[in-house]
Scaffold this motif. Sequence first.
Motif, PDB file in Angstrom:
ATOM      1  N   VAL A 110       0.714  -0.710  -0.348  1.00  0.00           N
ATOM      2  CA  VAL A 110       0.143  -0.120  -0.250  1.00  0.00           C
ATOM      3  C   VAL A 110       0.704   1.208   0.688  1.00  0.00           C
ATOM      4  O   VAL A 110       2.197   0.975   0.491  1.00  0.00           O
ATOM      5  N   THR A 111       0.257   2.360  -0.377  1.00  0.00           N
ATOM      6  CA  THR A 111       1.171   3.751  -1.010  1.00  0.00           C
ATOM      7  C   THR A 111       0.019   4.424  -0.477  1.00  0.00           C
ATOM      8  O   THR A 111      -0.660   5.139  -0.560  1.00  0.00           O
ATOM      9  N   ASN A 112       0.734   5.712   0.656  1.00  0.00           N
ATOM     10  CA  ASN A 112       0.071   6.581   1.109  1.00  0.00           C
ATOM     11  C   ASN A 112      -0.317   7.710  -0.321  1.00  0.00           C
ATOM     12  O   ASN A 112       0.997   8.476  -0.970  1.00  0.00           O
ATOM     13  N   ALA A 113      -1.421   8.042  -0.636  1.00  0.00           N
ATOM     14  CA  ALA A 113      -1.533   8.368  -1.603  1.00  0.00           C
ATOM     15  C   ALA A 113      -1.918  10.249  -1.089  1.00  0.00           C
ATOM     16  O   ALA A 113      -2.672  10.713  -1.700  1.00  0.00           O
ATOM     17  N   SER A 114      -2.179  10.452   0.023  1.00  0.00           N
ATOM     18  CA  SER A 114      -2.949  11.905   0.221  1.00  0.00           C
ATOM     19  C   SER A 114      -1.550  12.605   0.857  1.00  0.00           C
ATOM     20  O   SER A 114      -0.701  12.250   0.348  1.00  0.00           O
ATOM     21  N   SER A 115      -1.821  13.747   0.882  1.00  0.00           N
ATOM     22  CA  SER A 115      -1.170  14.945   1.472  1.00  0.00           C
ATOM     23  C   SER A 115      -0.480  14.572   2.481  1.00  0.00           C
ATOM     24  O   SER A 115       0.568  15.997   3.287  1.00  0.00           O
ATOM     25  N   ALA A 116      -0.712  14.232   3.305  1.00  0.00           N
ATOM     26  CA  ALA A 116      -0.406  14.253   5.194  1.00  0.00           C
ATOM     27  C   ALA A 116       0.236  12.687   5.207  1.00  0.00           C
ATOM     28  O   ALA A 116      -0.278  11.672   4.651  1.00  0.00           O
ATOM     29  N   PRO A 117       1.105  12.354   6.589  1.00  0.00           N
ATOM     30  CA  PRO A 117       1.050  11.352   7.431  1.00  0.00           C
ATOM     31  C   PRO A 117      -0.077  10.847   7.854  1.00  0.00           C
ATOM     32  O   PRO A 117      -0.953  11.409   8.189  1.00  0.00           O
ATOM     33  N   CYS A 118       0.327   9.141   8.028  1.00  0.00           N
ATOM     34  CA  CYS A 118      -0.615   8.676   7.908  1.00  0.00           C
ATOM     35  C   CYS A 118       0.211   7.028   8.145  1.00  0.00           C
ATOM     36  O   CYS A 118       1.004   6.772   8.339  1.00  0.00           O
ATOM     37  N   THR A 119      -0.720   5.879   9.885  1.00  0.00           N
ATOM     38  CA  THR A 119      -0.349   5.058  10.213  1.00  0.00           C
ATOM     39  C   THR A 119      -0.654   4.389   9.994  1.00  0.00           C
ATOM     40  O   THR A 119      -2.429   3.672   9.395  1.00  0.00           O
ATOM     41  N   LEU A 120      -0.094   2.768  10.379  1.00  0.00           N
ATOM     42  CA  LEU A 120      -0.311   1.685   9.856  1.00  0.00           C
ATOM     43  C   LEU A 120       0.476   0.861  11.138  1.00  0.00           C
ATOM     44  O   LEU A 120       0.878   1.052  11.317  1.00  0.00           O
ATOM     45  N   ASN A 121      -1.229   0.046  11.168  1.00  0.00           N
ATOM     46  CA  ASN A 121      -0.745  -1.138  13.367  1.00  0.00           C
ATOM     47  C   ASN A 121      -1.681  -2.568  12.514  1.00  0.00           C
ATOM     48  O   ASN A 121      -2.694  -1.975  13.010  1.00  0.00           O
ATOM     49  N   GLY A 122      -1.046  -3.492  12.033  1.00  0.00           N
ATOM     50  CA  GLY A 122      -1.453  -4.546  12.614  1.00  0.00           C
ATOM     51  C   GLY A 122      -1.711  -5.224  10.555  1.00  0.00           C
ATOM     52  O   GLY A 122      -1.077  -5.372   9.974  1.00  0.00           O
ATOM     53  N   TYR A 123      -2.755  -5.954  10.132  1.00  0.00           N
ATOM     54  CA  TYR A 123      -3.422  -6.827   9.724  1.00  0.00           C
ATOM     55  C   TYR A 123      -4.654  -6.314   8.314  1.00  0.00           C
ATOM     56  O   TYR A 123      -5.449  -5.721   8.791  1.00  0.00           O
ATOM     57  N   SER A 124      -4.612  -6.492   7.386  1.00  0.00           N
ATOM     58  CA  SER A 124      -5.730  -6.474   6.489  1.00  0.00           C
ATOM     59  C   SER A 124      -6.417  -7.116   6.465  1.00  0.00           C
ATOM     60  O   SER A 124      -6.013  -8.254   6.560  1.00  0.00           O
ATOM     61  N   GLY A 125      -7.509  -6.585   6.027  1.00  0.00           N
ATOM     62  CA  GLY A 125      -8.966  -7.435   5.956  1.00  0.00           C
ATOM     63  C   GLY A 125      -8.085  -7.889   4.107  1.00  0.00           C
ATOM     64  O   GLY A 125      -8.294  -6.602   3.518  1.00  0.00           O
ATOM     65  N   PHE A 126      -9.072  -9.114   3.663  1.00  0.00           N
ATOM     66  CA  PHE A 126      -8.503  -9.157   2.085  1.00  0.00           C
ATOM     67  C   PHE A 126      -9.803 -10.242   1.596  1.00  0.00           C
ATOM     68  O   PHE A 126      -9.872 -10.767   1.923  1.00  0.00           O
TER      69      PHE A 126
END
Length: 196
Positions: free
Chosen positions: A87-103
């Motif tokens: 995944v790529t952050n396509a926004s103009s601000a930082p963001c965080t991920l922590n954990g597992y993706s649904g799929f």
Amino acid sequence: MTRRLIACGLLVLASVTACGTRTPENASQTLPTSEPTPSSSASSSPSPAAESGAALAAVKRCDSASLRGEVTPTDAAAGNRYGKFVVTNASSAPCTLNGYSGFQLENASGAVPTKLERKADPGPATVTLAPGGKATANLHWGIVPSGNEPVEGSCQPEPSKAAAIPPNETAPLSVPWTFGSVCSGGKIEISAFYAS
């Protein structure tokens, strides 16, 4: 005897007045219940750790609107397939991920059987994505039929995409899937996100 009563009355009146009586002028005042806390002065600044924690708390979680995703193959061996969900952050601000993706695998008819299994290597850890930053989750699936799956043709309906839900979110982002059927009832092993 009368003088003693008058003297006692004056003493009582004096002590009540000294403790404070409620008059229309001071009726709205309240007494402090604790010592006031000293206000921070310009000389006392927060520690670097506190500033770092506050900055991290100000960064929002990555959601499906701020991410773009893709699955890239990495390896294949004896009926096993390996890939990376990036995944790529396509926004103009930082963001965080922590954990597992649904799929959830899907095709034009809707959901395709998917059994997602979380793997602990690597396990969950907070990843901060700057704009344009990437995070990856490892994937593993099989292409050999098992159980009642047909041995001729596709073992399961062939997916064309996956609905991937970022950790702690509810709305999915759509990710193309070009790797054919996933056997064993659509079993996919997935790791937590890590920085890439």
